[in-house]
Design a protein around this motif. Structure first.
Motif, PDB file in Angstrom:
ATOM      1  N   ILE A  18       1.315  13.373   7.814  1.00  0.00           N
ATOM      2  CA  ILE A  18       0.613  12.128   7.563  1.00  0.00           C
ATOM      3  C   ILE A  18       0.772  11.810   6.089  1.00  0.00           C
ATOM      4  N   GLN A  19       1.249  10.621   5.800  1.00  0.00           N
ATOM      5  CA  GLN A  19       1.437  10.217   4.428  1.00  0.00           C
ATOM      6  C   GLN A  19       0.235   9.406   3.974  1.00  0.00           C
ATOM      7  N   ALA A  20      -0.255   9.728   2.809  1.00  0.00           N
ATOM      8  CA  ALA A  20      -1.405   9.016   2.279  1.00  0.00           C
ATOM      9  C   ALA A  20      -0.996   7.588   1.911  1.00  0.00           C
ATOM     10  N   THR A  21      -1.703   6.625   2.463  1.00  0.00           N
ATOM     11  CA  THR A  21      -1.477   5.227   2.138  1.00  0.00           C
ATOM     12  C   THR A  21      -2.830   4.578   1.905  1.00  0.00           C
ATOM     13  N   ARG A  22      -2.822   3.432   1.277  1.00  0.00           N
ATOM     14  CA  ARG A  22      -4.068   2.704   1.092  1.00  0.00           C
ATOM     15  C   ARG A  22      -4.525   2.075   2.392  1.00  0.00           C
ATOM     16  N   ALA A  23      -3.586   1.669   3.219  1.00  0.00           N
ATOM     17  CA  ALA A  23      -3.910   0.991   4.461  1.00  0.00           C
ATOM     18  C   ALA A  23      -4.094   1.995   5.593  1.00  0.00           C
ATOM     19  N   ALA A  24      -5.014   1.683   6.485  1.00  0.00           N
ATOM     20  CA  ALA A  24      -5.234   2.537   7.648  1.00  0.00           C
ATOM     21  C   ALA A  24      -4.061   2.443   8.609  1.00  0.00           C
ATOM     22  N   LEU A  25      -3.328   1.347   8.542  1.00  0.00           N
ATOM     23  CA  LEU A  25      -2.229   1.072   9.450  1.00  0.00           C
ATOM     24  C   LEU A  25      -1.114   0.399   8.653  1.00  0.00           C
ATOM     25  N   THR A  26       0.123   0.827   8.860  1.00  0.00           N
ATOM     26  CA  THR A  26       1.241   0.151   8.216  1.00  0.00           C
ATOM     27  C   THR A  26       2.072  -0.546   9.281  1.00  0.00           C
ATOM     28  N   LEU A  27       2.689  -1.647   8.898  1.00  0.00           N
ATOM     29  CA  LEU A  27       3.496  -2.438   9.813  1.00  0.00           C
ATOM     30  C   LEU A  27       4.955  -2.389   9.395  1.00  0.00           C
ATOM     31  N   THR A  28       5.837  -2.276  10.356  1.00  0.00           N
ATOM     32  CA  THR A  28       7.263  -2.358  10.061  1.00  0.00           C
ATOM     33  C   THR A  28       7.626  -3.830   9.885  1.00  0.00           C
ATOM     34  N   PRO A  29       8.761  -4.112   9.246  1.00  0.00           N
ATOM     35  CA  PRO A  29       9.181  -5.515   9.103  1.00  0.00           C
ATOM     36  C   PRO A  29       9.306  -6.255  10.439  1.00  0.00           C
ATOM     37  N   SER A  30       9.750  -5.565  11.483  1.00  0.00           N
ATOM     38  CA  SER A  30       9.876  -6.229  12.784  1.00  0.00           C
ATOM     39  C   SER A  30       8.504  -6.552  13.375  1.00  0.00           C
ATOM     40  N   ALA A  31       7.496  -5.707  13.146  1.00  0.00           N
ATOM     41  CA  ALA A  31       6.142  -5.991  13.617  1.00  0.00           C
ATOM     42  C   ALA A  31       5.555  -7.177  12.863  1.00  0.00           C
ATOM     43  N   VAL A  32       5.767  -7.230  11.546  1.00  0.00           N
ATOM     44  CA  VAL A  32       5.290  -8.347  10.738  1.00  0.00           C
ATOM     45  C   VAL A  32       5.904  -9.651  11.236  1.00  0.00           C
ATOM     46  N   GLN A  33       7.207  -9.635  11.455  1.00  0.00           N
ATOM     47  CA  GLN A  33       7.908 -10.838  11.904  1.00  0.00           C
ATOM     48  C   GLN A  33       7.399 -11.305  13.264  1.00  0.00           C
ATOM     49  N   LYS A  34       7.174 -10.372  14.193  1.00  0.00           N
ATOM     50  CA  LYS A  34       6.709 -10.742  15.534  1.00  0.00           C
ATOM     51  C   LYS A  34       5.290 -11.303  15.490  1.00  0.00           C
ATOM     52  N   LEU A  92     -10.563   5.601  13.224  1.00  0.00           N
ATOM     53  CA  LEU A  92     -10.193   6.999  12.975  1.00  0.00           C
ATOM     54  C   LEU A  92      -8.950   7.416  13.736  1.00  0.00           C
ATOM     55  N   THR A  93      -8.736   6.850  14.928  1.00  0.00           N
ATOM     56  CA  THR A  93      -7.556   7.231  15.700  1.00  0.00           C
ATOM     57  C   THR A  93      -6.277   6.631  15.140  1.00  0.00           C
ATOM     58  N   LEU A  94      -6.387   5.577  14.320  1.00  0.00           N
ATOM     59  CA  LEU A  94      -5.200   4.901  13.791  1.00  0.00           C
ATOM     60  C   LEU A  94      -4.801   5.311  12.377  1.00  0.00           C
ATOM     61  N   LEU A  95      -5.571   6.155  11.710  1.00  0.00           N
ATOM     62  CA  LEU A  95      -5.238   6.545  10.339  1.00  0.00           C
ATOM     63  C   LEU A  95      -3.831   7.116  10.243  1.00  0.00           C
ATOM     64  N   GLY A  96      -3.026   6.545   9.362  1.00  0.00           N
ATOM     65  CA  GLY A  96      -1.661   7.027   9.165  1.00  0.00           C
ATOM     66  C   GLY A  96      -0.660   6.520  10.183  1.00  0.00           C
ATOM     67  N   THR A  97      -1.056   5.583  11.028  1.00  0.00           N
ATOM     68  CA  THR A  97      -0.197   5.087  12.097  1.00  0.00           C
ATOM     69  C   THR A  97       0.712   3.962  11.616  1.00  0.00           C
ATOM     70  N   GLU A  98       1.904   3.933  12.148  1.00  0.00           N
ATOM     71  CA  GLU A  98       2.863   2.859  11.887  1.00  0.00           C
ATOM     72  C   GLU A  98       2.961   2.001  13.146  1.00  0.00           C
ATOM     73  N   MET A  99       2.794   0.701  12.976  1.00  0.00           N
ATOM     74  CA  MET A  99       2.911  -0.243  14.091  1.00  0.00           C
ATOM     75  C   MET A  99       4.284  -0.889  14.011  1.00  0.00           C
ATOM     76  N   ASP A 100       5.048  -0.771  15.078  1.00  0.00           N
ATOM     77  CA  ASP A 100       6.409  -1.287  15.121  1.00  0.00           C
ATOM     78  C   ASP A 100       6.536  -2.253  16.293  1.00  0.00           C
ATOM     79  N   TYR A 101       7.549  -3.089  16.262  1.00  0.00           N
ATOM     80  CA  TYR A 101       7.872  -3.958  17.391  1.00  0.00           C
ATOM     81  C   TYR A 101       9.301  -3.656  17.791  1.00  0.00           C
TER      82      TYR A 101
END
Length: 129
Positions: A18-34, A92-101
């Motif tokens: 798990i990589q420490a990030t400021r956001a609880a969830l990160t989005l890939t560029p394809s998820a952002v675009q969708k 809590l279940t989403l901490l460190g999760t990457e959302m992709d499309y």
């Protein structure tokens, strides 16, 4: 009443720290675009809301809905002009999760690459932590 966005699939990520990030969830560029594309035709909605519900053979599954406002206990993630709200039950279940499309010849769906998942069902629609 909120309407469902699209189908979501769960992937357990093994052998990944798990990589420490400021956001609880990160989005890939394809998820952002969708998400931008989905919200373009819905000016009254400000973003999408991610939640979890008890369902399936392994316990929990993700929900995605359009939302018009931030709830009192929602966590807000803003990335590249897209707003994603996380329901309190899912935080809590989403901490460190990457959302992709992901799109292929047979399907298109949001995929949650979640390092917190301990197990998934065979079809990939439910998980446990």
């Amino acid at each position: 009443m909120a309407s469902s966005v699209v189908r979501a699939t769960v992937r357990a990520v093994s052998k990944r720290k798990i990589q420490a990030t400021r956001a609880a969830l990160t989005l890939t560029p394809s998820a952002v675009q969708k998400i931008k594309q989905l919200l373009k035709d819905k000016p009254e909605h400000v973003g999408v809301k991610v939640g979890v519900r008890t369902r399936g053979c392994n316990g929990l599954s993700y929900t995605l809905e359009y939302t018009k406002s931030k709830g009192d206990s929602d966590e807000e993630v803003v990335q590249d002009g897209v707003r994603v709200f996380i329901e309190k039950k899912a935080q809590l279940t989403l901490l460190g999760t990457e959302m992709d499309y992901v799109e292929d010849k047979l399907s298109s769906e949001f995929v949650f690459n979640n390092p917190n998942i301990k197990g998934t069902c065979g079809c990939g629609e439910s998980f446990n932590v």
